[in-house]
Design an enzyme around this catalytic site. Structure first.
Site, PDB file in Angstrom:
ATOM      1  N   GLY A 130       0.623  -1.152   0.029  1.00  0.00           N
ATOM      2  CA  GLY A 130       0.426  -0.165   0.110  1.00  0.00           C
ATOM      3  C   GLY A 130       1.078   0.770   0.005  1.00  0.00           C
ATOM      4  N   GLN A 136       3.023  10.465   1.664  1.00  0.00           N
ATOM      5  CA  GLN A 136       4.155   9.401   1.717  1.00  0.00           C
ATOM      6  C   GLN A 136       4.856   9.756   0.375  1.00  0.00           C
ATOM      7  OE1 GLN A 136       2.688   5.278   2.548  1.00  0.00           O
ATOM      8  NE2 GLN A 136       4.891   4.785   3.232  1.00  0.00           N
ATOM      9  N   CYS A 170       7.822  -0.908   5.918  1.00  0.00           N
ATOM     10  CA  CYS A 170       6.684   0.571   5.859  1.00  0.00           C
ATOM     11  C   CYS A 170       7.848   0.554   4.692  1.00  0.00           C
ATOM     12  CB  CYS A 170       6.433   1.577   6.335  1.00  0.00           C
ATOM     13  SG  CYS A 170       6.069   3.698   6.293  1.00  0.00           S
ATOM     14  N   LEU A 171       7.138   1.670   3.485  1.00  0.00           N
ATOM     15  CA  LEU A 171       8.406   1.929   2.344  1.00  0.00           C
ATOM     16  C   LEU A 171       8.874   3.495   3.004  1.00  0.00           C
ATOM     17  CD1 LEU A 171       5.815   1.122  -0.825  1.00  0.00           C
ATOM     18  CD2 LEU A 171       8.477   0.143  -0.291  1.00  0.00           C
ATOM     19  N   HIS A 198      -2.408  -0.099   8.627  1.00  0.00           N
ATOM     20  CA  HIS A 198      -0.858   0.665   8.627  1.00  0.00           C
ATOM     21  C   HIS A 198      -1.346   1.959   7.460  1.00  0.00           C
ATOM     22  CE1 HIS A 198       3.466  -0.117   7.689  1.00  0.00           C
ATOM     23  NE2 HIS A 198       3.099   1.072   6.835  1.00  0.00           N
ATOM     24  N   GLU A 199      -2.028   1.358   6.332  1.00  0.00           N
ATOM     25  CA  GLU A 199      -2.067   2.558   5.362  1.00  0.00           C
ATOM     26  C   GLU A 199      -3.232   3.753   6.084  1.00  0.00           C
ATOM     27  OE1 GLU A 199      -0.537   2.787   3.190  1.00  0.00           O
ATOM     28  OE2 GLU A 199      -0.036   0.842   3.082  1.00  0.00           O
ATOM     29  N   HIS A 235      -0.897   6.598   8.490  1.00  0.00           N
ATOM     30  CA  HIS A 235      -0.743   7.765   7.342  1.00  0.00           C
ATOM     31  C   HIS A 235      -1.445   8.797   7.321  1.00  0.00           C
ATOM     32  CE1 HIS A 235       3.280   5.655   6.334  1.00  0.00           C
ATOM     33  NE2 HIS A 235       3.153   4.440   6.164  1.00  0.00           N
TER      34      HIS A 235
HETATM   35 NI    NI Z   1       3.610   2.934   5.690  1.00  0.00          NI
END
Ligand code: NI
Length: 198
Positions: free
Chosen positions: A56, A61, A109-110, A151-152, A155
């Protein structure tokens, strides 16, 4: 005249420590959503998520603090144990827990390079949002997939998974996860998926 459609762009992903990740992203209006700029941005968001093998990616981000996230899980080399999720774009999502039952899950996480850690997530959530065309989405998500949604959406409120790691001793790199934690975790993940189908 410039062509209206062009290849999507791969956008730079903000990394932990960048203040943009700590903002509360703002709601998107329907008019703004349906405009060319936002539609092209959503194409870029999806392309960037796929390019980075993310499960995701939230708009924040890629340094756009608006309440839009993309989620997709196919055959993902970062998360081979995750059940598949078809491409889903959520706009202004609201998550509501469906149960008090929780599970512990290693997340990555990216925006947090080469780190994983164990967090606690609600095992089922109701997801209400618009899709990218402003149509209502109202669905229930269970198990590991529910964790991905949480999680998404975290953010969008400026939260990273590291904020939710209760025991810092669970923090690991991707390499040490594979070496020391993966086997036990995959057994747990499979049991969760078997129980909740997600
Ligand atoms: Ni993340």
């Amino acid at each position: 005249m410039a062509a209206l459609s062009s290849e999507p762009n791969i956008l730079p992903i903000a990394q932990i420590g960048d203040p943009v990740l700590r903002q509360r992203a703002r709601e998107v209006t329907r008019e703004e959503l349906l405009g060319d700029t936002t539609q092209r941005f959503i194409d870029d968001l999806i392309a960037t998520m796929r390019d980075a093998n993310g499960a995701g990616l939230a708009a924040i981000q890629v340094s756009e603090p608006v309440r839009i996230v993309a989620i997709e899980v196919g055959d993902n080399p970062r998360y081979p144990y995750k059940p598949k999720i078809p491409l889903t774009v959520l706009v202004n999502p609201v998550l509501t827990p469906l149960t008090e039952e929780t599970f512990d899950v290693f997340e990555g996480c990216l925006s947090v390079p080469n780190l994983r850690g164990e967090v606690t997530r609600t095992v089922g959530v109701r997801v209400q949002a618009w899709d990218r065309h402003g149509n209502d989405i109202d669905l229930e998500v269970w198990g590991l997939s529910a964790g991905t949604y949480q999680h998404e959406c975290d953010h969008l409120d400026g939260k990273l998974f590291v904020d939710r790691v209760k025991d810092p001793a669970t923090l690991c790199t991707w390499e040490t996860f594979d070496r020391f934690h993966k086997e036990a975790f995959i057994k747990r993940a499979e049991a969760l998926v078997a129980k909740h189908g997600g």
